[in-house]
Design a protein around this motif. Structure first.
Motif, PDB file in Angstrom:
ATOM      1  N   GLN A 111      31.207  41.678  39.951  1.00  0.00           N
ATOM      2  CA  GLN A 111      31.221  42.014  38.524  1.00  0.00           C
ATOM      3  C   GLN A 111      32.625  41.831  37.931  1.00  0.00           C
ATOM      4  OE1 GLN A 111      28.431  42.995  36.826  1.00  0.00           O
ATOM      5  NE2 GLN A 111      27.300  42.597  38.729  1.00  0.00           N
ATOM      6  N   PHE A 112      32.674  41.886  36.588  1.00  0.00           N
ATOM      7  CA  PHE A 112      33.957  41.784  35.889  1.00  0.00           C
ATOM      8  C   PHE A 112      34.906  42.906  36.317  1.00  0.00           C
ATOM      9  CE2 PHE A 112      36.688  43.167  32.409  1.00  0.00           C
ATOM     10  CZ  PHE A 112      37.451  42.016  32.220  1.00  0.00           C
ATOM     11  N   ASN A 113      34.353  44.113  36.474  1.00  0.00           N
ATOM     12  CA  ASN A 113      35.182  45.258  36.893  1.00  0.00           C
ATOM     13  C   ASN A 113      35.836  45.005  38.256  1.00  0.00           C
ATOM     14  OD1 ASN A 113      34.458  46.588  34.578  1.00  0.00           O
ATOM     15  ND2 ASN A 113      32.880  47.847  35.567  1.00  0.00           N
ATOM     16  N   ASP A 114      35.090  44.385  39.166  1.00  0.00           N
ATOM     17  CA  ASP A 114      35.634  44.075  40.489  1.00  0.00           C
ATOM     18  C   ASP A 114      36.793  43.090  40.369  1.00  0.00           C
ATOM     19  OD1 ASP A 114      33.628  45.649  41.687  1.00  0.00           O
ATOM     20  OD2 ASP A 114      32.237  43.938  41.665  1.00  0.00           O
ATOM     21  N   ARG A 115      36.613  42.100  39.532  1.00  0.00           N
ATOM     22  CA  ARG A 115      37.661  41.092  39.327  1.00  0.00           C
ATOM     23  C   ARG A 115      38.899  41.714  38.659  1.00  0.00           C
ATOM     24  NH1 ARG A 115      35.111  36.023  39.985  1.00  0.00           N
ATOM     25  NH2 ARG A 115      32.862  36.257  40.061  1.00  0.00           N
ATOM     26  N   ALA A 116      38.661  42.572  37.686  1.00  0.00           N
ATOM     27  CA  ALA A 116      39.782  43.240  37.011  1.00  0.00           C
ATOM     28  C   ALA A 116      40.548  44.129  37.996  1.00  0.00           C
ATOM     29  CB  ALA A 116      39.270  44.066  35.831  1.00  0.00           C
TER      30      ALA A 116
ATOM     31  N   PHE B 100      46.381  37.461  43.874  1.00  0.00           N
ATOM     32  CA  PHE B 100      45.277  38.355  43.532  1.00  0.00           C
ATOM     33  C   PHE B 100      44.536  37.864  42.284  1.00  0.00           C
ATOM     34  CE2 PHE B 100      47.127  41.013  46.678  1.00  0.00           C
ATOM     35  CZ  PHE B 100      46.130  41.891  47.085  1.00  0.00           C
ATOM     36  N   SER B 101      45.249  37.217  41.379  1.00  0.00           N
ATOM     37  CA  SER B 101      44.583  36.653  40.190  1.00  0.00           C
ATOM     38  C   SER B 101      43.676  35.488  40.586  1.00  0.00           C
ATOM     39  CB  SER B 101      45.619  36.181  39.169  1.00  0.00           C
ATOM     40  OG  SER B 101      46.389  37.273  38.724  1.00  0.00           O
ATOM     41  N   VAL B 102      44.160  34.632  41.469  1.00  0.00           N
ATOM     42  CA  VAL B 102      43.337  33.512  41.952  1.00  0.00           C
ATOM     43  C   VAL B 102      42.134  34.033  42.717  1.00  0.00           C
ATOM     44  CG1 VAL B 102      43.314  31.553  43.565  1.00  0.00           C
ATOM     45  CG2 VAL B 102      45.205  31.826  41.945  1.00  0.00           C
ATOM     46  N   LEU B 103      42.346  35.055  43.534  1.00  0.00           N
ATOM     47  CA  LEU B 103      41.219  35.645  44.261  1.00  0.00           C
ATOM     48  C   LEU B 103      40.178  36.219  43.297  1.00  0.00           C
ATOM     49  CD1 LEU B 103      42.942  37.473  47.254  1.00  0.00           C
ATOM     50  CD2 LEU B 103      41.401  35.519  47.363  1.00  0.00           C
ATOM     51  N   ALA B 104      40.640  36.843  42.222  1.00  0.00           N
ATOM     52  CA  ALA B 104      39.709  37.417  41.248  1.00  0.00           C
ATOM     53  C   ALA B 104      38.839  36.336  40.618  1.00  0.00           C
ATOM     54  CB  ALA B 104      40.483  38.165  40.172  1.00  0.00           C
ATOM     55  N   VAL B 105      39.423  35.163  40.379  1.00  0.00           N
ATOM     56  CA  VAL B 105      38.664  34.059  39.787  1.00  0.00           C
ATOM     57  C   VAL B 105      37.745  33.417  40.829  1.00  0.00           C
ATOM     58  CG1 VAL B 105      38.892  31.757  38.757  1.00  0.00           C
ATOM     59  CG2 VAL B 105      40.400  33.614  38.031  1.00  0.00           C
TER      60      VAL B 105
ATOM     61  N   LEU C  39      58.123  37.495  46.175  1.00  0.00           N
ATOM     62  CA  LEU C  39      56.908  38.090  46.710  1.00  0.00           C
ATOM     63  C   LEU C  39      56.070  38.723  45.603  1.00  0.00           C
ATOM     64  CD1 LEU C  39      55.185  38.884  49.171  1.00  0.00           C
ATOM     65  CD2 LEU C  39      56.549  40.983  49.295  1.00  0.00           C
ATOM     66  N   CYS C  40      56.720  39.341  44.635  1.00  0.00           N
ATOM     67  CA  CYS C  40      56.002  39.934  43.501  1.00  0.00           C
ATOM     68  C   CYS C  40      55.202  38.868  42.760  1.00  0.00           C
ATOM     69  CB  CYS C  40      56.986  40.598  42.538  1.00  0.00           C
ATOM     70  SG  CYS C  40      57.755  42.069  43.208  1.00  0.00           S
ATOM     71  N   ALA C  41      55.829  37.754  42.491  1.00  0.00           N
ATOM     72  CA  ALA C  41      55.145  36.669  41.787  1.00  0.00           C
ATOM     73  C   ALA C  41      53.974  36.149  42.616  1.00  0.00           C
ATOM     74  CB  ALA C  41      56.126  35.552  41.476  1.00  0.00           C
ATOM     75  N   VAL C  42      54.186  35.973  43.905  1.00  0.00           N
ATOM     76  CA  VAL C  42      53.122  35.483  44.787  1.00  0.00           C
ATOM     77  C   VAL C  42      51.952  36.457  44.806  1.00  0.00           C
ATOM     78  CG1 VAL C  42      52.541  35.032  47.213  1.00  0.00           C
ATOM     79  CG2 VAL C  42      54.622  34.062  46.228  1.00  0.00           C
ATOM     80  N   LEU C  43      52.233  37.757  44.863  1.00  0.00           N
ATOM     81  CA  LEU C  43      51.155  38.755  44.891  1.00  0.00           C
ATOM     82  C   LEU C  43      50.314  38.702  43.619  1.00  0.00           C
ATOM     83  CD1 LEU C  43      53.017  41.803  46.454  1.00  0.00           C
ATOM     84  CD2 LEU C  43      51.090  40.566  47.453  1.00  0.00           C
TER      85      LEU C  43
END
Length: 153
Positions: A45-50, A33-38, A25-29
């Motif tokens: 903005q970049f801050n929102d993605r970070a 969230f990284s895919v969602l940021a992209v 689950l940790c890996a999936v999270l």
């Protein structure tokens, strides 16, 4: 006095089913969230993605904390690792091991009159396994604790 083969020291009790669920689950999270940021709209903005990536890392850290509990018995005593804290106990410090019907985990009664939750032994992964682990720990406490108290006297 030797330790029974079923509880040869050192022995570790940990809720394996919880870990089997929480580690993936940790890996999936983190990935989600990284895919969602992209994949966020360009207006973000970049801050929102970070912060999206940081949120995934924070949720994964909480899940790792939930996977942390264990109880380790060795010749010198017990190490109880709970969600946030770890505590090292000598055998003489543990008076009784309790796992009553409905308890979420084992509770250790200590010589100073306090109690300590041992979250590493819990019926959530199977009541029969938890009862067997609590009995094995109780036997070790009786065996080693009595010897340690006799040496003190």
């Amino acid at each position: 006095m030797s330790t029974p083969a079923a509880t040869a020291l050192p022995v570790t009790w940990a809720p394996r089913r919880n870990r089997a669920v929480l580690y993936p689950l940790c890996a999936v999270l983190v990935v989600l969230f990284s895919v969602l940021a992209v994949a966020l709209p360009e207006s973000w903005q970049f801050n929102d993605r970070a912060m999206m990536v940081c949120s995934g890392l924070l949720f994964a850290a909480v899940a790792l904390m939930l996977a942390r509990p264990k109880v380790v018995a060795d010749e010198a005593g017990l190490t109880v690792v709970n969600f946030v804290r770890s505590r090292r106990l000598s055998w003489a410090e543990v008076v009784r091991v309790n796992l009553r019907a409905g308890d979420p985990w084992v509770v250790l009664d200590l010589a100073d009159g306090t109690a300590l939750a041992a979250v590493g032994i819990q019926p959530g992964g199977g009541r029969a396994q938890a009862v067997a682990a609590a009995r094995a720990l109780r036997d070790l406490v009786e065996q080693h604790g009595t010897a340690a108290r006799e040496q003190r006297a």
